[in-house]
Design a protein around this motif. Structure first.
Motif, PDB file in Angstrom:
ATOM      1  N   ILE A 126      39.392  42.011  52.026  1.00  0.00           N
ATOM      2  CA  ILE A 126      40.547  41.970  51.052  1.00  0.00           C
ATOM      3  C   ILE A 126      40.395  40.716  50.295  1.00  0.00           C
ATOM      4  O   ILE A 126      40.771  40.931  49.162  1.00  0.00           O
ATOM      5  CB  ILE A 126      41.882  41.918  51.781  1.00  0.00           C
ATOM      6  CG1 ILE A 126      43.022  41.991  51.029  1.00  0.00           C
ATOM      7  CG2 ILE A 126      41.928  40.591  52.464  1.00  0.00           C
ATOM      8  CD1 ILE A 126      44.226  42.372  51.559  1.00  0.00           C
ATOM      9  N   SER A 127      39.716  39.864  50.696  1.00  0.00           N
ATOM     10  CA  SER A 127      39.494  38.275  50.019  1.00  0.00           C
ATOM     11  C   SER A 127      38.738  38.911  48.969  1.00  0.00           C
ATOM     12  O   SER A 127      38.815  38.368  47.656  1.00  0.00           O
ATOM     13  CB  SER A 127      38.878  37.183  50.671  1.00  0.00           C
ATOM     14  OG  SER A 127      39.941  36.881  51.816  1.00  0.00           O
ATOM     15  N   LEU A 128      37.524  39.629  49.099  1.00  0.00           N
ATOM     16  CA  LEU A 128      36.688  40.009  48.113  1.00  0.00           C
ATOM     17  C   LEU A 128      37.446  40.782  47.128  1.00  0.00           C
ATOM     18  O   LEU A 128      36.944  40.720  45.770  1.00  0.00           O
ATOM     19  CB  LEU A 128      35.378  40.741  48.676  1.00  0.00           C
ATOM     20  CG  LEU A 128      34.449  39.911  49.448  1.00  0.00           C
ATOM     21  CD1 LEU A 128      33.484  40.664  49.996  1.00  0.00           C
ATOM     22  CD2 LEU A 128      33.831  38.901  48.499  1.00  0.00           C
ATOM     23  N   MET A 129      37.968  41.810  47.270  1.00  0.00           N
ATOM     24  CA  MET A 129      38.883  42.655  46.424  1.00  0.00           C
ATOM     25  C   MET A 129      39.681  42.014  45.569  1.00  0.00           C
ATOM     26  O   MET A 129      39.842  41.837  44.339  1.00  0.00           O
ATOM     27  CB  MET A 129      39.686  43.707  47.188  1.00  0.00           C
ATOM     28  CG  MET A 129      38.669  44.674  47.903  1.00  0.00           C
ATOM     29  SD  MET A 129      39.723  46.196  48.504  1.00  0.00           S
ATOM     30  CE  MET A 129      40.566  45.536  49.698  1.00  0.00           C
ATOM     31  N   LEU A 134      40.827  39.031  40.596  1.00  0.00           N
ATOM     32  CA  LEU A 134      41.153  37.533  39.762  1.00  0.00           C
ATOM     33  C   LEU A 134      39.909  37.166  38.709  1.00  0.00           C
ATOM     34  O   LEU A 134      40.200  36.840  37.584  1.00  0.00           O
ATOM     35  CB  LEU A 134      41.256  36.505  40.776  1.00  0.00           C
ATOM     36  CG  LEU A 134      42.382  36.441  41.659  1.00  0.00           C
ATOM     37  CD1 LEU A 134      41.967  35.524  42.686  1.00  0.00           C
ATOM     38  CD2 LEU A 134      43.429  35.951  40.945  1.00  0.00           C
ATOM     39  N   TYR A 135      38.922  37.639  38.886  1.00  0.00           N
ATOM     40  CA  TYR A 135      37.801  37.526  37.841  1.00  0.00           C
ATOM     41  C   TYR A 135      38.100  38.388  36.700  1.00  0.00           C
ATOM     42  O   TYR A 135      37.826  37.912  35.443  1.00  0.00           O
ATOM     43  CB  TYR A 135      36.323  37.910  38.512  1.00  0.00           C
ATOM     44  CG  TYR A 135      35.219  37.763  37.464  1.00  0.00           C
ATOM     45  CD1 TYR A 135      34.524  36.585  37.398  1.00  0.00           C
ATOM     46  CD2 TYR A 135      34.793  38.752  36.797  1.00  0.00           C
ATOM     47  CE1 TYR A 135      33.676  36.319  36.318  1.00  0.00           C
ATOM     48  CE2 TYR A 135      34.064  38.812  35.860  1.00  0.00           C
ATOM     49  CZ  TYR A 135      33.425  37.441  35.701  1.00  0.00           C
ATOM     50  OH  TYR A 135      32.395  37.255  34.408  1.00  0.00           O
ATOM     51  N   TYR A 136      38.463  39.854  36.941  1.00  0.00           N
ATOM     52  CA  TYR A 136      38.645  40.622  35.853  1.00  0.00           C
ATOM     53  C   TYR A 136      39.947  40.093  34.990  1.00  0.00           C
ATOM     54  O   TYR A 136      39.827  40.050  33.731  1.00  0.00           O
ATOM     55  CB  TYR A 136      39.100  42.130  36.420  1.00  0.00           C
ATOM     56  CG  TYR A 136      39.616  43.032  35.403  1.00  0.00           C
ATOM     57  CD1 TYR A 136      38.514  43.656  34.715  1.00  0.00           C
ATOM     58  CD2 TYR A 136      40.814  43.265  35.263  1.00  0.00           C
ATOM     59  CE1 TYR A 136      39.134  44.398  33.550  1.00  0.00           C
ATOM     60  CE2 TYR A 136      41.267  44.341  34.257  1.00  0.00           C
ATOM     61  CZ  TYR A 136      40.427  44.823  33.549  1.00  0.00           C
ATOM     62  OH  TYR A 136      40.513  46.027  32.596  1.00  0.00           O
ATOM     63  N   ILE A 137      40.932  39.631  35.748  1.00  0.00           N
ATOM     64  CA  ILE A 137      41.996  39.182  35.026  1.00  0.00           C
ATOM     65  C   ILE A 137      41.807  37.811  34.052  1.00  0.00           C
ATOM     66  O   ILE A 137      42.149  37.855  32.828  1.00  0.00           O
ATOM     67  CB  ILE A 137      43.310  38.915  35.641  1.00  0.00           C
ATOM     68  CG1 ILE A 137      43.754  40.242  36.577  1.00  0.00           C
ATOM     69  CG2 ILE A 137      44.490  38.270  35.092  1.00  0.00           C
ATOM     70  CD1 ILE A 137      44.815  40.065  37.662  1.00  0.00           C
ATOM     71  N   VAL A 138      41.130  36.699  34.773  1.00  0.00           N
ATOM     72  CA  VAL A 138      40.880  35.579  34.075  1.00  0.00           C
ATOM     73  C   VAL A 138      39.603  35.668  33.141  1.00  0.00           C
ATOM     74  O   VAL A 138      40.126  35.036  32.064  1.00  0.00           O
ATOM     75  CB  VAL A 138      40.458  34.498  35.249  1.00  0.00           C
ATOM     76  CG1 VAL A 138      40.334  33.082  34.527  1.00  0.00           C
ATOM     77  CG2 VAL A 138      41.600  34.510  36.225  1.00  0.00           C
ATOM     78  N   LEU A 290      43.518  29.342  38.142  1.00  0.00           N
ATOM     79  CA  LEU A 290      42.171  29.395  38.004  1.00  0.00           C
ATOM     80  C   LEU A 290      41.821  29.211  36.305  1.00  0.00           C
ATOM     81  O   LEU A 290      40.947  28.528  36.062  1.00  0.00           O
ATOM     82  CB  LEU A 290      41.757  30.737  38.289  1.00  0.00           C
ATOM     83  CG  LEU A 290      41.706  31.108  39.944  1.00  0.00           C
ATOM     84  CD1 LEU A 290      41.192  32.524  40.232  1.00  0.00           C
ATOM     85  CD2 LEU A 290      40.592  30.102  40.419  1.00  0.00           C
ATOM     86  N   TRP A 291      42.690  29.794  35.376  1.00  0.00           N
ATOM     87  CA  TRP A 291      42.250  29.787  33.912  1.00  0.00           C
ATOM     88  C   TRP A 291      42.400  27.997  33.588  1.00  0.00           C
ATOM     89  O   TRP A 291      41.911  27.617  33.083  1.00  0.00           O
ATOM     90  CB  TRP A 291      43.374  30.552  33.267  1.00  0.00           C
ATOM     91  CG  TRP A 291      43.003  30.459  31.753  1.00  0.00           C
ATOM     92  CD1 TRP A 291      42.125  30.955  31.013  1.00  0.00           C
ATOM     93  CD2 TRP A 291      43.903  29.480  31.009  1.00  0.00           C
ATOM     94  NE1 TRP A 291      42.340  31.033  29.800  1.00  0.00           N
ATOM     95  CE2 TRP A 291      43.350  29.878  29.653  1.00  0.00           C
ATOM     96  CE3 TRP A 291      44.833  28.544  31.186  1.00  0.00           C
ATOM     97  CZ2 TRP A 291      43.772  28.991  28.670  1.00  0.00           C
ATOM     98  CZ3 TRP A 291      45.416  27.713  29.962  1.00  0.00           C
ATOM     99  CH2 TRP A 291      44.793  28.136  28.762  1.00  0.00           C
ATOM    100  N   VAL A 307      31.172  30.959  34.126  1.00  0.00           N
ATOM    101  CA  VAL A 307      30.501  30.287  35.212  1.00  0.00           C
ATOM    102  C   VAL A 307      31.321  29.686  36.250  1.00  0.00           C
ATOM    103  O   VAL A 307      31.154  29.463  37.256  1.00  0.00           O
ATOM    104  CB  VAL A 307      29.193  29.586  34.527  1.00  0.00           C
ATOM    105  CG1 VAL A 307      28.427  28.593  35.525  1.00  0.00           C
ATOM    106  CG2 VAL A 307      28.429  30.119  33.667  1.00  0.00           C
ATOM    107  N   SER A 308      32.123  28.697  35.487  1.00  0.00           N
ATOM    108  CA  SER A 308      33.071  27.859  36.364  1.00  0.00           C
ATOM    109  C   SER A 308      34.017  28.664  37.200  1.00  0.00           C
ATOM    110  O   SER A 308      34.399  28.570  38.494  1.00  0.00           O
ATOM    111  CB  SER A 308      33.914  26.950  35.493  1.00  0.00           C
ATOM    112  OG  SER A 308      34.682  27.675  34.610  1.00  0.00           O
ATOM    113  N   LEU A 309      34.330  29.848  36.625  1.00  0.00           N
ATOM    114  CA  LEU A 309      35.371  30.889  37.357  1.00  0.00           C
ATOM    115  C   LEU A 309      34.506  31.433  38.620  1.00  0.00           C
ATOM    116  O   LEU A 309      34.996  31.425  39.481  1.00  0.00           O
ATOM    117  CB  LEU A 309      35.535  32.082  36.471  1.00  0.00           C
ATOM    118  CG  LEU A 309      36.586  33.080  37.035  1.00  0.00           C
ATOM    119  CD1 LEU A 309      37.706  32.773  37.830  1.00  0.00           C
ATOM    120  CD2 LEU A 309      36.897  34.117  36.041  1.00  0.00           C
TER     121      LEU A 309
END
Length: 364
Positions: A126-129, A134-138, A290-291, A307-309
């Motif tokens: 669930i952490s990976l999902m 989060l990567y997609y949103i940010v 995160l942003w 990269v930082s994300l």
């Protein structure tokens, strides 16, 4: 990034209400009552207005700081006030602070999922999902984050707020008496513990330039702080009237526990609904943190935001896999609370004082 290019990603002033609400109301809404009781007992509700008023002052200071420096953000202000090297060091510390705060929220939400929904399930899948989400949103930019904050807050308004109105017949107002059996010092200590719930308000220092006509957004910012303060106060009073002080000290996640005792014809486990709906708003809060961290890394460390994300999310996964002791997680949360307290009540006022001196020096 030049101001002209920033304007392409700017959001309407009214969205500041949702951005601030999403950053201030996180997983702490589910158990903040236990921390409040520790110092002032059931007089702790008096501490919430104290913290709320102080947050209004902090928001006012942030607007003065940013507007007096040409509607810029904290990363440029640090280099302007403290010089290139000290400014970059401060910015790097702020990057770590926002990333750390995002992780604390991420990990605490996972703890709720594991406790209520999947006690035997490993946290890694669930952490990976969530990390991919989060990567997609940010990576979609600030406007995407503002959009998810809007929908996250709206969903919580529709699905979670009405639950506070259920079970009013079981409230006991006598739990709130006597009204004054704790000292002012104890009330102030209780107010200090409440600061943790407002952490995230300082992200305004980073996304201030991304607001269209920022001056018009100040009323929305103060409205958000007022609404959040009222929400915390109402939630705390309802919890105090529902549980005795002895019961509250033994209950884990009081807000969810109270919801779990309620039964509706179509929903026998209301806490599942609350946890699921809160996912949208919690993701919005984490994405905003995160942003802010990635934005600071780009400006100060010259690191590309994707990269930082990726690096930050990779660290999230590593810590989640190898750090599982609840005591250490509590230690990290306490450290974040202390760092946030000094960020809000020491660093922001320092910038405000420097801004006033700088402005006075220019005028003379």
């Amino acid at each position: 990034m030049k101001q002209a290019s920033i304007n392409k990603f700017a959001v309407s002033p009214y969205l500041v209400f949702f951005l601030l609400y999403a950053s201030m109301v996180e997983v702490g809404i589910l158990d903040f009552q236990k921390a409040m009781v520790q110092n002032a007992g059931y007089n702790a509700w008096m501490s919430i207005p104290i913290t709320g008023i102080s947050m209004h002052i902090i928001v006012w200071m942030i607007y003065k700081i940013c507007s007096s420096n040409g509607d810029t953000d904290v990363n440029e202000i640090n280099q302007r006030y403290f010089g290139r090297w000290i400014g970059r060091a401060l910015n790097a510390a702020i990057v770590c602070y926002f990333a750390f705060g995002a992780f604390i929220t991420f990990r605490l939400y996972l703890a709720i999922i594991q406790y209520f929904l999947f006690p035997e399930m490993s946290l890694l899948p669930i952490s990976l999902m969530l990390a991919i989400l989060l990567y997609y949103i940010v990576s979609g930019g600030f406007r995407s984050i503002a959009g998810i904050c809007f929908w996250g807050v709206l969903c919580s308004f529709v699905a979670v707020f009405p639950l506070n109105l259920l079970g009013l017949n079981y409230l006991h107002t006598r739990n709130l008496f006597p009204l004054w059996n704790h000292s002012v010092t104890e009330l102030l200590l209780s107010a200090k513990s409440m600061v943790l719930q407002y952490l995230g308000i300082e992200t305004l220092l980073v996304y201030y330039p991304f607001i269209q006509t920022p001056a018009k957004s100040q009323k929305w910012a103060h409205s958000s702080v007022l609404f959040v303060t009222s929400y915390y106060l109402i939630t705390l009073l309802i919890t105090f009237m529902y549980y005795s002080e002895g019961q509250l000290r033994r209950v884990v996640w009081p807000t969810l526990h109270r919801v779990a005792l309620l039964k509706l014809p179509l929903f026998q486990r209301l806490e599942y609904l609350v946890i699921s709906v809160l996912l949208i708003k919690i993701i919005a809060s984490i994405a905003l943190g995160l942003w802010a961290a990635c934005r600071g890394a780009k400006q100060s460390l010259r690191m590309k935001q994707p990269v930082s994300l990726i690096l930050i999310l990779a660290v999230f996964m590593i810590v989640i896999v190898f750090v599982k002791e609840e005591s250490f997680i509590k230690l990290m949360s306490d450290f974040y609370e202390s760092a946030g307290f000094y960020f809000i009540y020491a660093y922001v006022p320092l910038l405000f004082v420097l801004t006033r001196f700088r402005k006075t020096g220019k005028s003379s």
